[in-house]
Scaffold this active site. Structure first.
Site, PDB file in Angstrom:
ATOM      1  N   LYS A  18      19.619  31.194  -3.745  1.00  0.00           N
ATOM      2  CA  LYS A  18      20.737  30.449  -4.348  1.00  0.00           C
ATOM      3  C   LYS A  18      20.455  28.948  -4.350  1.00  0.00           C
ATOM      4  O   LYS A  18      20.649  28.269  -5.359  1.00  0.00           O
ATOM      5  CB  LYS A  18      22.053  30.721  -3.597  1.00  0.00           C
ATOM      6  CG  LYS A  18      22.482  32.178  -3.615  1.00  0.00           C
ATOM      7  CD  LYS A  18      23.803  32.391  -2.913  1.00  0.00           C
ATOM      8  CE  LYS A  18      23.781  32.106  -1.422  1.00  0.00           C
ATOM      9  NZ  LYS A  18      22.926  33.006  -0.622  1.00  0.00           N
ATOM     10  N   ARG A  92      33.028  33.880  -0.250  1.00  0.00           N
ATOM     11  CA  ARG A  92      32.237  34.947   0.361  1.00  0.00           C
ATOM     12  C   ARG A  92      33.108  36.095   0.832  1.00  0.00           C
ATOM     13  O   ARG A  92      32.582  37.078   1.334  1.00  0.00           O
ATOM     14  CB  ARG A  92      31.569  34.355   1.593  1.00  0.00           C
ATOM     15  CG  ARG A  92      30.104  34.097   1.474  1.00  0.00           C
ATOM     16  CD  ARG A  92      29.725  33.691   2.877  1.00  0.00           C
ATOM     17  NE  ARG A  92      28.347  33.631   3.150  1.00  0.00           N
ATOM     18  CZ  ARG A  92      27.551  32.620   2.848  1.00  0.00           C
ATOM     19  NH1 ARG A  92      27.992  31.621   2.127  1.00  0.00           N
ATOM     20  NH2 ARG A  92      26.305  32.623   3.239  1.00  0.00           N
ATOM     21  N   ARG A 126      10.875  29.749   6.158  1.00  0.00           N
ATOM     22  CA  ARG A 126      11.743  28.701   5.600  1.00  0.00           C
ATOM     23  C   ARG A 126      11.860  27.493   6.538  1.00  0.00           C
ATOM     24  O   ARG A 126      12.096  27.623   7.714  1.00  0.00           O
ATOM     25  CB  ARG A 126      13.142  29.262   5.335  1.00  0.00           C
ATOM     26  CG  ARG A 126      14.133  28.133   5.039  1.00  0.00           C
ATOM     27  CD  ARG A 126      15.342  28.531   4.322  1.00  0.00           C
ATOM     28  NE  ARG A 126      16.105  29.577   4.955  1.00  0.00           N
ATOM     29  CZ  ARG A 126      17.157  30.125   4.383  1.00  0.00           C
ATOM     30  NH1 ARG A 126      17.544  29.729   3.200  1.00  0.00           N
ATOM     31  NH2 ARG A 126      17.812  31.073   5.006  1.00  0.00           N
ATOM     32  N   ARG A 159      16.190  27.004  10.609  1.00  0.00           N
ATOM     33  CA  ARG A 159      17.605  27.263  10.872  1.00  0.00           C
ATOM     34  C   ARG A 159      17.753  28.283  11.988  1.00  0.00           C
ATOM     35  O   ARG A 159      17.069  29.298  11.985  1.00  0.00           O
ATOM     36  CB  ARG A 159      18.279  27.791   9.604  1.00  0.00           C
ATOM     37  CG  ARG A 159      18.547  26.692   8.599  1.00  0.00           C
ATOM     38  CD  ARG A 159      18.961  27.203   7.248  1.00  0.00           C
ATOM     39  NE  ARG A 159      19.879  28.322   7.249  1.00  0.00           N
ATOM     40  CZ  ARG A 159      20.446  28.803   6.143  1.00  0.00           C
ATOM     41  NH1 ARG A 159      20.190  28.236   4.985  1.00  0.00           N
ATOM     42  NH2 ARG A 159      21.263  29.818   6.209  1.00  0.00           N
ATOM     43  N   ARG A 170      23.526  38.683   9.071  1.00  0.00           N
ATOM     44  CA  ARG A 170      24.003  38.073   7.813  1.00  0.00           C
ATOM     45  C   ARG A 170      23.909  39.063   6.657  1.00  0.00           C
ATOM     46  O   ARG A 170      24.781  39.097   5.794  1.00  0.00           O
ATOM     47  CB  ARG A 170      23.182  36.804   7.511  1.00  0.00           C
ATOM     48  CG  ARG A 170      23.597  35.621   8.381  1.00  0.00           C
ATOM     49  CD  ARG A 170      22.504  34.590   8.479  1.00  0.00           C
ATOM     50  NE  ARG A 170      22.181  33.983   7.202  1.00  0.00           N
ATOM     51  CZ  ARG A 170      21.016  33.392   6.921  1.00  0.00           C
ATOM     52  NH1 ARG A 170      20.066  33.344   7.827  1.00  0.00           N
ATOM     53  NH2 ARG A 170      20.821  32.854   5.744  1.00  0.00           N
TER      54      ARG A 170
HETATM   55  P1  G5P Z   1      24.491  29.586   3.574  1.00  0.00           P
HETATM   56  O1  G5P Z   1      23.810  28.315   3.818  1.00  0.00           O
HETATM   57  O2  G5P Z   1      25.288  29.745   2.335  1.00  0.00           O
HETATM   58  P2  G5P Z   1      23.138  32.024   2.953  1.00  0.00           P
HETATM   59  O3  G5P Z   1      22.852  32.946   4.086  1.00  0.00           O
HETATM   60  O4  G5P Z   1      24.073  32.531   1.956  1.00  0.00           O
HETATM   61  O5  G5P Z   1      23.422  30.714   3.727  1.00  0.00           O
HETATM   62  P3  G5P Z   1      20.780  30.817   2.344  1.00  0.00           P
HETATM   63  O6  G5P Z   1      20.130  31.341   3.600  1.00  0.00           O
HETATM   64  O7  G5P Z   1      21.113  29.381   2.261  1.00  0.00           O
HETATM   65  O8  G5P Z   1      21.984  31.690   2.043  1.00  0.00           O
HETATM   66  P4  G5P Z   1      19.769  30.870  -0.331  1.00  0.00           P
HETATM   67  O9  G5P Z   1      20.376  29.551  -0.587  1.00  0.00           O
HETATM   68  O10 G5P Z   1      20.245  32.056  -1.105  1.00  0.00           O
HETATM   69  O11 G5P Z   1      19.791  31.257   1.201  1.00  0.00           O
HETATM   70  O12 G5P Z   1      18.208  30.831  -0.520  1.00  0.00           O
HETATM   71  P5  G5P Z   1      17.166  29.590  -0.542  1.00  0.00           P
HETATM   72  O13 G5P Z   1      17.411  28.703   0.601  1.00  0.00           O
HETATM   73  O14 G5P Z   1      17.070  29.025  -1.912  1.00  0.00           O
HETATM   74  O15 G5P Z   1      15.827  30.423  -0.337  1.00  0.00           O
HETATM   75  C1  G5P Z   1      15.551  31.039   0.884  1.00  0.00           C
HETATM   76  C2  G5P Z   1      14.093  30.736   1.286  1.00  0.00           C
HETATM   77  O16 G5P Z   1      13.249  31.407   0.374  1.00  0.00           O
HETATM   78  C3  G5P Z   1      13.704  29.239   1.180  1.00  0.00           C
HETATM   79  O17 G5P Z   1      12.759  28.962   2.185  1.00  0.00           O
HETATM   80  C4  G5P Z   1      13.048  29.132  -0.205  1.00  0.00           C
HETATM   81  O18 G5P Z   1      12.111  28.065  -0.289  1.00  0.00           O
HETATM   82  C5  G5P Z   1      12.375  30.489  -0.288  1.00  0.00           C
HETATM   83  N1  G5P Z   1      12.200  31.017  -1.631  1.00  0.00           N
HETATM   84  C6  G5P Z   1      13.031  30.953  -2.706  1.00  0.00           C
HETATM   85  N2  G5P Z   1      12.497  31.604  -3.752  1.00  0.00           N
HETATM   86  C7  G5P Z   1      11.299  32.121  -3.311  1.00  0.00           C
HETATM   87  C8  G5P Z   1      10.280  32.925  -3.921  1.00  0.00           C
HETATM   88  O19 G5P Z   1      10.357  33.283  -5.084  1.00  0.00           O
HETATM   89  N3  G5P Z   1       9.221  33.254  -3.126  1.00  0.00           N
HETATM   90  C9  G5P Z   1       9.104  32.861  -1.813  1.00  0.00           C
HETATM   91  N4  G5P Z   1       8.033  33.217  -1.119  1.00  0.00           N
HETATM   92  N5  G5P Z   1      10.058  32.098  -1.215  1.00  0.00           N
HETATM   93  C10 G5P Z   1      11.114  31.751  -1.948  1.00  0.00           C
HETATM   94  O20 G5P Z   1      25.475  29.919   4.783  1.00  0.00           O
HETATM   95  C11 G5P Z   1      25.046  29.778   6.110  1.00  0.00           C
HETATM   96  C12 G5P Z   1      26.173  30.084   7.056  1.00  0.00           C
HETATM   97  O21 G5P Z   1      27.254  29.159   6.830  1.00  0.00           O
HETATM   98  C13 G5P Z   1      28.505  29.797   7.005  1.00  0.00           C
HETATM   99  C14 G5P Z   1      28.183  31.186   7.549  1.00  0.00           C
HETATM  100  O22 G5P Z   1      28.101  31.104   8.963  1.00  0.00           O
HETATM  101  C15 G5P Z   1      26.813  31.463   6.936  1.00  0.00           C
HETATM  102  O23 G5P Z   1      26.081  32.453   7.632  1.00  0.00           O
HETATM  103  N6  G5P Z   1      29.202  29.827   5.721  1.00  0.00           N
HETATM  104  C16 G5P Z   1      30.371  30.431   5.487  1.00  0.00           C
HETATM  105  N7  G5P Z   1      31.200  31.159   6.294  1.00  0.00           N
HETATM  106  C17 G5P Z   1      32.315  31.657   5.726  1.00  0.00           C
HETATM  107  N8  G5P Z   1      32.627  31.523   4.419  1.00  0.00           N
HETATM  108  C18 G5P Z   1      31.822  30.813   3.578  1.00  0.00           C
HETATM  109  N9  G5P Z   1      32.137  30.682   2.284  1.00  0.00           N
HETATM  110  C19 G5P Z   1      30.641  30.224   4.106  1.00  0.00           C
HETATM  111  N10 G5P Z   1      29.657  29.485   3.558  1.00  0.00           N
HETATM  112  C20 G5P Z   1      28.785  29.247   4.547  1.00  0.00           C
HETATM  113 MG    MG Z   2      21.509  28.171   0.599  1.00  0.00          MG
END
Ligand code: G5P
Ligand code: MG
Length: 220
Positions: A18, A92, A126, A159, A170
């Protein structure tokens, strides 16, 4: 000028890309990226009252309670005036989706679909720059200097919720709690699915979808 302000959401499992896809979107289209996770991590880093309150939830990979999240994110969105926005990480839960719909009905929802085994492999590599939310992945977008942010040269960190047990937690929460949010938008007829094993595979599909919505307003 855009003909209208677009209100968009990006949904997808933890680490489905995302943040990665959102940063490409805001480079190409005149949109503001509002990531709930980035904002919460920034509060934790700055040790604000909210940061202290939510830290334990994030570290354990648990959801922050709805009442805290809804108040926080709706206030954040009010600060974005006269601009198209892209919400990432919120809503979410069904409670959050209903609350948002009441104040800001969204126009489009992008749902990223990446297999779980790909995700579990990814989070191990990451690294993030906390103040900006910039993310790196060793082997995918490796930082120029190991451990340092490309732009500021500041330290990158891993993280706490990227530890294997927190990631598992998660993904479970995502299945049980966030899946109904996808159905909520599907029923409204505004959900579009983008499937792939990598962000590079998903990105052209996103471009095909968003380009017609922005027409003459594409930056790159
Ligand atoms: P977050 O921060 O919203 P998540 O768990 O939804 O966390 P996250 O982990 O931030 O999502 P993302 O944004 O979907 O993941 O993905 P990203 O960061 O772009 O990519 C993940 C990794 O993969 C990175 O290292 C990237 O470089 C790599 N990558 C991407 N594409 C590729 C690819 O094609 N190949 C490879 N090899 N790598 C790739 O929420 C965190 C916490 O905040 C709270 C909760 O506690 C939650 O757990 N929170 C909430 N709680 C309640 N309600 C809400 N609405 C909340 N929002 C946040
Ligand atoms: Mg994110």
């Amino acid at each position: 000028m855009s003909t209208k302000i677009l209100k968009a959401l990006i949904l997808g499992a933890p680490a489905s890309g995302k943040g990665t896809i959102s940063s490409r979107i805001v480079k190409r289209y005149p949109m503001v990226h509002v990531s709930s996770g980035d904002k919460l991590r920034d509060h934790i880093e700055k040790q604000t009252k909210l940061g202290m309150e939510v830290k334990k939830y994030l570290n354990e990979g648990k959801l922050v309670p709805d009442e805290v999240m809804i108040k926080f994110m709706i206030t954040e969105l009010k600060n974005v005036t006269n601009k198209s926005w892209l919400l990432d990480g919120f809503p979410r839960t069904i409670g959050q989706a209903n609350a948002l719909w009441k104040v800001q009905p969204v126009d489009v929802v992008l749902n990223l679909v990446v297999p779980f085994e790909v995700i579990i492999d990814r989070v191990k590599n990451r690294w993030v720059h906390l103040p900006s939310g910039r993310v790196y992945n060793i082997g995918f977008n490796t930082p120029k200097v190991e451990g340092l942010d490309d732009i500021t040269g500041e330290d990158l960190v891993q993280r706490p919720d990227d530890k294997p047990e927190a990631v598992r937690h998660r993904l479970e929460i995502y299945e049980s709690t966030t899946r109904p949010v996808i159905d909520f938008y599907k029923k409204k007829g505004i959900l579009s699915k983008f499937e792939g094993r990598t962000s590079d595979e998903i990105w052209p599909k996103v471009v095909n979808f968003l380009d017609p919505l922005f027409e003459n307003d594409i930056k790159s």
